[in-house]
Design a protein around this motif. Structure first.
Motif, mmCIF file in Angstrom:
data_model
loop_
_atom_site.group_PDB
_atom_site.id
_atom_site.type_symbol
_atom_site.label_atom_id
_atom_site.label_comp_id
_atom_site.label_asym_id
_atom_site.label_seq_id
_atom_site.Cartn_x
_atom_site.Cartn_y
_atom_site.Cartn_z
ATOM 1 N N LYS A 282 55.100 41.665 43.524
ATOM 2 C CA LYS A 282 54.753 41.325 42.147
ATOM 3 C C LYS A 282 54.096 42.566 41.552
ATOM 4 O O LYS A 282 53.202 43.154 42.179
ATOM 5 N N ILE A 284 51.679 43.837 38.728
ATOM 6 C CA ILE A 284 50.734 43.321 37.732
ATOM 7 C C ILE A 284 50.483 44.438 36.729
ATOM 8 O O ILE A 284 50.036 45.532 37.096
ATOM 9 N N THR A 287 47.939 41.873 31.698
ATOM 10 C CA THR A 287 47.931 40.419 31.869
ATOM 11 C C THR A 287 49.313 39.890 32.291
ATOM 12 O O THR A 287 49.497 38.720 32.560
ATOM 13 N N SER A 289 52.877 39.792 34.681
ATOM 14 C CA SER A 289 53.296 40.117 36.047
ATOM 15 C C SER A 289 54.804 39.914 36.185
ATOM 16 O O SER A 289 55.393 39.011 35.587
ATOM 17 N N ARG A 322 51.458 43.833 44.368
ATOM 18 C CA ARG A 322 50.958 42.820 45.310
ATOM 19 C C ARG A 322 52.130 42.194 46.057
ATOM 20 O O ARG A 322 53.198 41.984 45.460
#
Ligand code: ATP
Ligand code: BTN
Length: 324
Positions: A282, A284, A287, A289, A322
């Motif tokens: 993911k 990011i 705000t 993602s 992530r």
């Protein structure tokens, strides 16, 4: 911290660094201060992350012996071509801030290290936990001609330099997480913070900061993600002065190469070390993602994410990766 308190604490630590107990009274007599003052200095040292045992009737003892940094021992490891200064400081806010604040022009490769940082920082103002004599906190100065644009991918080149230095010290199995983290066994071992100053189109001054966990104390303050240190990876523990010298050499070599050839010489090595190669991740971005498959990096160091819309390159300091 006043100079004299720092000096007393330095002397106190060299006495305590012998694996035996010392009473407050004896320490006080040796250092010419009261046992109450000794007790206060011990409290400050504890807040700096030192694990000092305090036993009624016996006194104080360090839970593990410290391997302190030594300028001469670091210098002995340096390439003969390394002419820039190496400063070893005791307790400061942040080694990056220290170099940023240096008003005089310093040579490329000028390095400072500290035993502890009270305001160690990571990206986006996050905190870097920096207990006393437990890690390397190192910053190197490098000026680049050509402005910010020539620095794309620098944190990736520095990641490769850190892995090379660790390999030379006998540490294997290290991986990199885009754009600035060094991992071992899936946990964070080190981080890179590059701070740049300068005007668009002019020379820019980069401060390359590296925090590398060597042997964090048992009472280390909470780090809000899995971490690891070299003590968990190597036996016997690597000598911090040897590691510091090896790291300075690799950083200076890599910065020289990066300045001449850019990211190109580092790309294939970085790709082979990518912790999330071909994995679902993911990104990011503020705000937002975006989920996809990590396809590694392009020639500029941007991360390539494959989604249903195809493969797209993402660049910029605001992005965090992530696993999912
Ligand atoms: P990103 O992917 O955005 O880089 P990150 O969580 O690694 O995410 P950084 O800003 O790179 O964030 O690093 C700071 C973070 O590192 C802290 O928020 C903390 O989670 C972790 N951290 C702080 N001190 C240490 C340490 N000594 N060892 C390992 N990890 C630490
Ligand atoms: C990160 O993972 O975000 C980077 C952490 C960088 C920490 C090092 S420790 C030496 C230098 N001084 C600082 O204040 N930060 C860097």
């Amino acid at each position: 911290m006043s100079q004299s308190s720092e000096l007393v604490r330095g002397n106190l630590l060299s006495i305590l660094n012998d694996n035996t107990f010392h009473s407050g009274e004896t320490l006080g007599v040796t250092l010419g201060i009261s046992s109450a003052e000794i007790s206060n200095h011990i409290k400050v040292l504890t807040t700096l992350g030192l694990d000092i045992l305090s036993v009624r009737g016996k006194g104080y003892c360090l839970s593990q012996r410290l391997m302190l940094l030594n300028t001469q021992k670091i210098r002995e490891q340096l390439d003969s071509t390394h002419s820039a200064d190496v400063e070893v400081l005791n307790v400061i806010g942040s080694t990056n801030q220290y170099l940023k604040d240096k008003s005089i022009d310093v040579e490329n490769g000028h390095t400072c290290l500290a035993e502890a940082q009270t305001a160690g920082r990571g990206r986006h103002g996050r905190k870097w936990v920096s207990p006393y004599a437990a890690s390397l906190y190192l910053s190197m100065h490098w000026s680049f001609s050509g402005g910010y644009s020539v620095l794309g991918g620098l944190s990736l080149a520095i990641g490769v330099a850190i892995v090379d230095a660790l390999n030379q010290c006998g540490v294997q199995g290290i991986q990199l997480k885009w754009p600035n983290d060094i991992y071992a066994q899936g946990k964070k071992l080190a981080g890179v913070l590059i701070e740049v100053e300068g005007k668009i189109g002019c020379n820019c001054k980069a401060i390359i900061g590296v925090g590398l966990n060597v042997a964090l104390p048992k009472n280390v303050q909470i780090i809000d993600q899995p971490w690891i240190d070299l003590a968990q990876l190597t036996d016997p523990l690597i000598n911090r002065n040897f590691l510091a010298g090896t790291l300075i050499n690799e950083l200076a070599r890599s910065l020289t190469l990066f300045e001449r050839d850019g990211l190109k010489p580092f790309i294939s090595k970085w790709r082979a070390l990518d912790i999330y190669a071909n994995k679902a991740v993911k990104l990011i971005i503020g705000t937002q993602s975006i989920t996809g498959i990590n396809q590694g990096i392009d020639e500029n160091g941007a991360i390539l994410l494959e989604t249903e819309q195809g493969v797209k390159a993402y660049h910029g300091g605001e992005i965090s990766v992530r696993p999912i």
